[in-house]
Design an enzyme around this catalytic site. Sequence first.
Site, PDB file in Angstrom:
ATOM      1  N   TRP A  40      41.171 -19.864  57.032  1.00 36.14           N
ATOM      2  CA  TRP A  40      41.359 -21.182  57.638  1.00 36.14           C
ATOM      3  C   TRP A  40      40.513 -22.248  56.938  1.00 36.14           C
ATOM      4  O   TRP A  40      40.979 -23.361  56.662  1.00 36.14           O
ATOM      5  CB  TRP A  40      41.050 -21.100  59.132  1.00 36.14           C
ATOM      6  CG  TRP A  40      41.473 -22.284  59.955  1.00 36.14           C
ATOM      7  CD1 TRP A  40      40.721 -22.925  60.888  1.00 36.14           C
ATOM      8  CD2 TRP A  40      42.758 -22.952  59.957  1.00 36.14           C
ATOM      9  NE1 TRP A  40      41.441 -23.940  61.474  1.00 36.14           N
ATOM     10  CE2 TRP A  40      42.692 -23.981  60.916  1.00 36.14           C
ATOM     11  CE3 TRP A  40      43.938 -22.790  59.226  1.00 36.14           C
ATOM     12  CZ2 TRP A  40      43.772 -24.846  61.167  1.00 36.14           C
ATOM     13  CZ3 TRP A  40      45.012 -23.656  59.482  1.00 36.14           C
ATOM     14  CH2 TRP A  40      44.917 -24.658  60.423  1.00 36.14           C
ATOM     15  N   SER A  50      48.473 -23.148  64.643  1.00 39.45           N
ATOM     16  CA  SER A  50      48.336 -23.300  63.189  1.00 39.45           C
ATOM     17  C   SER A  50      48.000 -21.979  62.526  1.00 39.45           C
ATOM     18  O   SER A  50      46.884 -21.487  62.653  1.00 39.45           O
ATOM     19  CB  SER A  50      47.214 -24.306  62.909  1.00 39.45           C
ATOM     20  OG  SER A  50      46.063 -24.025  63.678  1.00 39.45           O
ATOM     21  N   ALA A 110      47.148 -20.360  59.067  1.00 36.89           N
ATOM     22  CA  ALA A 110      46.760 -20.732  57.696  1.00 36.89           C
ATOM     23  C   ALA A 110      47.875 -20.359  56.719  1.00 36.89           C
ATOM     24  O   ALA A 110      48.142 -21.077  55.752  1.00 36.89           O
ATOM     25  CB  ALA A 110      45.470 -20.009  57.326  1.00 36.89           C
ATOM     26  N   LYS A 160      43.915 -17.987  74.151  1.00 39.16           N
ATOM     27  CA  LYS A 160      45.228 -17.529  73.660  1.00 39.16           C
ATOM     28  C   LYS A 160      45.069 -16.307  72.751  1.00 39.16           C
ATOM     29  O   LYS A 160      45.987 -15.482  72.655  1.00 39.16           O
ATOM     30  CB  LYS A 160      45.981 -18.670  72.979  1.00 39.16           C
ATOM     31  CG  LYS A 160      45.315 -19.271  71.749  1.00 39.16           C
ATOM     32  CD  LYS A 160      45.655 -18.583  70.460  1.00 39.16           C
ATOM     33  CE  LYS A 160      44.705 -18.988  69.354  1.00 39.16           C
ATOM     34  NZ  LYS A 160      45.034 -18.390  68.067  1.00 39.16           N
ATOM     35  N   ARG A 199      46.534 -12.169  63.431  1.00 36.50           N
ATOM     36  CA  ARG A 199      45.796 -10.905  63.318  1.00 36.50           C
ATOM     37  C   ARG A 199      45.390 -10.385  64.694  1.00 36.50           C
ATOM     38  O   ARG A 199      45.161  -9.199  64.864  1.00 36.50           O
ATOM     39  CB  ARG A 199      44.587 -11.070  62.414  1.00 36.50           C
ATOM     40  CG  ARG A 199      43.626 -12.089  62.870  1.00 36.50           C
ATOM     41  CD  ARG A 199      42.710 -12.458  61.783  1.00 36.50           C
ATOM     42  NE  ARG A 199      43.340 -13.315  60.818  1.00 36.50           N
ATOM     43  CZ  ARG A 199      42.699 -14.321  60.230  1.00 36.50           C
ATOM     44  NH1 ARG A 199      41.451 -14.559  60.520  1.00 36.50           N
ATOM     45  NH2 ARG A 199      43.303 -15.078  59.364  1.00 36.50           N
ATOM     46  N   ASN A 200      45.342 -11.281  65.699  1.00 33.97           N
ATOM     47  CA  ASN A 200      45.060 -10.815  67.065  1.00 33.97           C
ATOM     48  C   ASN A 200      46.246 -10.035  67.608  1.00 33.97           C
ATOM     49  O   ASN A 200      46.092  -8.961  68.174  1.00 33.97           O
ATOM     50  CB  ASN A 200      44.721 -12.016  67.957  1.00 33.97           C
ATOM     51  CG  ASN A 200      43.385 -12.610  67.574  1.00 33.97           C
ATOM     52  OD1 ASN A 200      42.343 -12.034  67.849  1.00 33.97           O
ATOM     53  ND2 ASN A 200      43.399 -13.751  66.900  1.00 33.97           N
ATOM     54  N   GLU A 244      39.190 -12.598  66.681  1.00 38.44           N
ATOM     55  CA  GLU A 244      38.369 -13.136  67.775  1.00 38.44           C
ATOM     56  C   GLU A 244      38.768 -12.582  69.144  1.00 38.44           C
ATOM     57  O   GLU A 244      37.990 -12.631  70.092  1.00 38.44           O
ATOM     58  CB  GLU A 244      38.495 -14.670  67.820  1.00 38.44           C
ATOM     59  CG  GLU A 244      37.981 -15.422  66.593  1.00 38.44           C
ATOM     60  CD  GLU A 244      36.480 -15.695  66.655  1.00 38.44           C
ATOM     61  OE1 GLU A 244      35.783 -15.112  67.510  1.00 38.44           O
ATOM     62  OE2 GLU A 244      36.001 -16.484  65.811  1.00 38.44           O
TER      63      GLU A 244
HETATM   64  N1  LIG Z   1      43.425 -18.100  60.062  1.00 38.81           N
HETATM   65  C1  LIG Z   1      43.995 -19.041  60.821  1.00 38.81           C
HETATM   66  O1  LIG Z   1      45.203 -19.306  60.699  1.00 38.81           O
HETATM   67  C2  LIG Z   1      43.146 -19.813  61.799  1.00 38.81           C
HETATM   68  C3  LIG Z   1      43.710 -20.967  62.360  1.00 38.81           C
HETATM   69  C4  LIG Z   1      42.944 -21.698  63.252  1.00 38.81           C
HETATM   70  C5  LIG Z   1      41.673 -21.279  63.589  1.00 38.81           C
HETATM   71  N2  LIG Z   1      41.141 -20.153  63.050  1.00 38.81           N
HETATM   72  C6  LIG Z   1      39.787 -19.752  63.449  1.00 38.81           C
HETATM   73  O2  LIG Z   1      38.914 -19.990  62.369  1.00 38.81           O
HETATM   74  C7  LIG Z   1      37.829 -19.055  62.406  1.00 38.81           C
HETATM   75  C8  LIG Z   1      37.731 -18.367  61.049  1.00 38.81           C
HETATM   76  O3  LIG Z   1      38.956 -17.703  60.848  1.00 38.81           O
HETATM   77  P1  LIG Z   1      39.496 -17.318  59.411  1.00 38.81           P
HETATM   78  O4  LIG Z   1      40.914 -16.998  59.606  1.00 38.81           O
HETATM   79  O5  LIG Z   1      39.154 -18.330  58.400  1.00 38.81           O
HETATM   80  O6  LIG Z   1      38.662 -15.980  59.189  1.00 38.81           O
HETATM   81  P2  LIG Z   1      38.289 -15.268  57.813  1.00 38.81           P
HETATM   82  O7  LIG Z   1      37.758 -13.945  58.200  1.00 38.81           O
HETATM   83  O8  LIG Z   1      39.435 -15.361  56.872  1.00 38.81           O
HETATM   84  O9  LIG Z   1      37.121 -16.173  57.239  1.00 38.81           O
HETATM   85  C9  LIG Z   1      35.846 -16.262  57.800  1.00 38.81           C
HETATM   86  C10 LIG Z   1      34.907 -16.583  56.654  1.00 38.81           C
HETATM   87  O10 LIG Z   1      33.609 -16.806  57.156  1.00 38.81           O
HETATM   88  C11 LIG Z   1      32.705 -16.274  56.211  1.00 38.81           C
HETATM   89  N3  LIG Z   1      31.409 -16.113  56.829  1.00 38.81           N
HETATM   90  C12 LIG Z   1      31.003 -15.158  57.699  1.00 38.81           C
HETATM   91  N4  LIG Z   1      29.726 -15.398  58.055  1.00 38.81           N
HETATM   92  C13 LIG Z   1      29.359 -16.534  57.409  1.00 38.81           C
HETATM   93  C14 LIG Z   1      28.175 -17.293  57.371  1.00 38.81           C
HETATM   94  N5  LIG Z   1      27.117 -16.904  58.068  1.00 38.81           N
HETATM   95  N6  LIG Z   1      28.150 -18.417  56.610  1.00 38.81           N
HETATM   96  C15 LIG Z   1      29.236 -18.792  55.889  1.00 38.81           C
HETATM   97  N7  LIG Z   1      30.380 -18.103  55.881  1.00 38.81           N
HETATM   98  C16 LIG Z   1      30.434 -16.987  56.634  1.00 38.81           C
HETATM   99  C17 LIG Z   1      33.347 -14.999  55.727  1.00 38.81           C
HETATM  100  O11 LIG Z   1      32.793 -14.574  54.499  1.00 38.81           O
HETATM  101  C18 LIG Z   1      34.793 -15.437  55.617  1.00 38.81           C
HETATM  102  O12 LIG Z   1      35.070 -15.947  54.341  1.00 38.81           O
HETATM  103  C19 LIG Z   1      38.145 -18.077  63.547  1.00 38.81           C
HETATM  104  O13 LIG Z   1      37.408 -18.447  64.690  1.00 38.81           O
HETATM  105  C20 LIG Z   1      39.630 -18.268  63.789  1.00 38.81           C
HETATM  106  O14 LIG Z   1      40.010 -18.013  65.132  1.00 38.81           O
HETATM  107  C21 LIG Z   1      41.860 -19.403  62.140  1.00 38.81           C
END
Ligand SMILES: NC(=O)c1ccc[n+]([C@@H]2O[C@H](COP(=O)([O-])OP(=O)(O)OC[C@H]3O[C@@H](n4cnc5c(N)ncnc54)[C@H](O)[C@@H]3O)[C@@H](O)[C@H]2O)c1
Length: 330
Positions: A11, A136, A138, A189, A253-254, A279
């Site tokens: 994201w 959304s 990604a 959700k 992924r959930n 999450e």
């Molecule tokens: N993927 C989606 O479509 C999407 C959409 C909206 C919201 N989100 C939310 O965004 C958040 C992240 O999701 P994601 O899909 O990007 O997950 P992801 O696992 O792809 O990415 C998370 C990133 O955070 C990094 N990370 C972990 N600890 C860290 C730290 N201490 N400092 C800096 N980076 C760190 C990891 O290395 C990883 O690159 C979640 O809460 C998710 O619910 C995701």
Amino acid sequence: MNISIIGGGAWGTTLAQVLADNKNNVLIRDINLDFVNKINVWHFHPSFAVSIPESIKATSSLEEAVNYSDIIVLCVPTKVIRSVISQIDKLANSQKLYINVSKGIEPETGDLVSDIVKEVTSPNKIKGFVVLSGPSHAEELIFRKFTTLVSASTNKELAKMIQELFANNYLRVYTSTDVRGVEVGGAVKNAIAVVSGIASGLGLGENARAALICRGMKELVQIIETLGGKKETAYGLSGLGDLIVTASSMNSRNFKTGLKIGQGQSVVEAVNSSSQTVEGIRTINACYQIAKKYNLDLPIINTSYELVNNKIDLNGGVSMLLNRKLKPEN
Ligand SMILES: NC(=O)c1ccc[n+]([C@@H]2O[C@H](COP(=O)([O-])OP(=O)(O)OC[C@H]3O[C@@H](n4cnc5c(N)ncnc54)[C@H](O)[C@@H]3O)[C@@H](O)[C@H]2O)c1
């Protein structure tokens, strides 16, 4: 404008592309050096095989990212968000505007990210807080497919500023002042999506899935209202909208984690088989604690809590839901 994104996974890097398309300079901070290299050297999205604009830069240094901009986008798993915000606060030498895009509730405290920001940041180091959330994936936004989000802040001007920062010809952003409603909707959700995935994995069929999503929505509304959000927000983009996009999609992924549990994998196996953040399991635990604390009747959350904590098996979960006393729909 310079913008720092903390967390450059699926994201975070996708939002970096949106901001770069809107002519901003973006610096991503990630602890994964491979991700940092992919972005800096190959100009590749770390999670998808897609090129990203060369203007997007990455670093492994939190200090560099914090000093790069006064706008900090938080996009790390919510289990590390408290410690990340506390580190940012220590490193900050100016006031920061936090934009949270991570979706979760802290199970131990029931805190939302806005609560954690309030608790952890020094009053002289914070300019404001905005949550940006909505239906959304990604996987779609990275291809600039039409998407909508809500920018919510108790400060209307900040909500509007972030709306304008992200909006463009493929991303439409609305504003709201209901921070709690938007945060809770985006988090809960994911819990319902896990349950919906479990039902699909069990082969229960589409009737059952529709029932779980619909009755799950009722539980989401109860939690939003209990935590101080508005019912109308629950039926908006960050509640119902996000539930629709998450609760039956193989891009979620959930949902996929639930599917694997329903097919017989243990919770640990199912979660570990995804390299990306899931999450929903933590959120089920958080919602269960909230239900207990506020004496809420949340049968789907309660059953999923028992299931994911191995207190009952899959058949036990189904009969726990079906054998409840009959009652009116509303
Ligand atoms: N993927 C989606 O479509 C999407 C959409 C909206 C919201 N989100 C939310 O965004 C958040 C992240 O999701 P994601 O899909 O990007 O997950 P992801 O696992 O792809 O990415 C998370 C990133 O955070 C990094 N990370 C972990 N600890 C860290 C730290 N201490 N400092 C800096 N980076 C760190 C990891 O290395 C990883 O690159 C979640 O809460 C998710 O619910 C995701």
